[in-house]
Enzyme design. Structure first.
Site, PDB file in Angstrom:
ATOM      1  N   ASP A 104       0.842  -1.197   0.000  1.00  0.00           N
ATOM      2  CA  ASP A 104       0.000   0.000   0.000  1.00  0.00           C
ATOM      3  C   ASP A 104       0.880   1.251   0.000  1.00  0.00           C
ATOM      4  OD1 ASP A 104      -2.048  -1.754   0.503  1.00  0.00           O
ATOM      5  OD2 ASP A 104      -2.149  -1.281   2.648  1.00  0.00           O
TER       6      ASP A 104
HETATM    7  N1  URA Z   1      -1.219  -5.781   4.063  1.00  0.00           N
HETATM    8  C1  URA Z   1      -1.672  -4.521   4.036  1.00  0.00           C
HETATM    9  O1  URA Z   1      -2.701  -4.194   4.629  1.00  0.00           O
HETATM   10  N2  URA Z   1      -0.969  -3.622   3.328  1.00  0.00           N
HETATM   11  C2  URA Z   1       0.169  -3.908   2.681  1.00  0.00           C
HETATM   12  O2  URA Z   1       0.787  -3.036   2.074  1.00  0.00           O
HETATM   13  C3  URA Z   1       0.623  -5.234   2.735  1.00  0.00           C
HETATM   14  C4  URA Z   1      -0.097  -6.152   3.423  1.00  0.00           C
END
Ligand code: URA
Length: 227
Positions: A104
């Protein structure tokens, strides 16, 4: 054996149009001898450019320490992208370098980047069973009960039909925990905590399968061997 002009452009040293001129420039050698014919067939491992061996002629695999705030797409609409942190030459490679899965925008940590298509598949396929280790900071004190909740393998995320596979939670301090998962569902870590009423304020990935971030600084990358 590969055609020299095609080899140089596929490794991002130049565009296809520029390859003839690049070979003529005298910067490309074999055993110390300047090569001048762009269409000759060569063994990629015997060629140097500016007296350095060609970069990752059999495919490139690197780890990037992604800073929070960078997005994992080529789309520049939503802010800086991870590709801005990588050498331009990697982006000119054909096939182009891409991330193995995504983090993310707000997540920091280890991201693999590669131009080896089979590796992307191997690491991201649902059957891959690759361990991903995250450190999460949450908004209120953790409950030791969460360890069991995440381990049981019956945790349902909103809008999904199958429960999450068992995950290992290790509580490190009142509001910090290390979570190991083998899946890669959308926003999985944040949604697992959210399903139990915790908000993840910071998320960082420290390991992806056999690859560890080590002391790689934020925004930096390092070449690794395909495991
Ligand atoms: N889980 C999440 O919520 N975000 C990420 O970037 C990776 C795993």
């Amino acid at each position: 054996m590969r055609r020299l002009d095609q080899l140089l452009s596929s490794l991002g040293y130049c565009s296809r149009r520029e390859a003839v001129a690049l070979v003529k420039s005298g910067r490309v050698k074999q055993g110390g001898t300047v090569l001048t014919k762009a269409d000759q067939k060569v063994d990629p491992h015997t060629i140097t450019f500016d007296d350095e061996p060609l970069e990752a002629p059999d495919g490139l695999l690197a780890i990037l320490h992604k800073p929070a705030g960078y997005i994992c797409t080529h789309d520049t609409g939503e802010g800086p992208t991870i590709y801005e942190l990588l050498p331009d030459q990697w982006l000119r490679r054909n096939p182009a370098v891409t991330s193995v899965g995504r983090l993310d925008k707000d997540t920091s940590g280890l991201l693999l980047v590669t131009d080896i298509g089979s590796l992307v598949h191997r690491f991201t396929s649902p059957k891959a069973d690759v361990e991903k280790v995250y450190v999460a900071e949450v908004d209120r004190d953790l409950d030791p009960q969460l360890v069991d909740t995440f381990a049981k393998g019956d945790l349902m995320l909103r809008g999904e039909e199958k429960p999450c596979l068992p995950a290992n939670l290790e509580i490190m301090s009142a509001r910090t925990a290390r979570l190991t998962i083998t899946e890669g569902r959308y926003h999985q870590v944040r949604r697992m905590f959210a399903s139990q009423g915790w908000h993840v304020e910071r998320l960082h990935r420290e390991r992806f399968g056999p690859y560890l971030l080590g002391d790689l600084a934020e925004g930096e990358w390092g070449m690794v061997e395909a495991a």
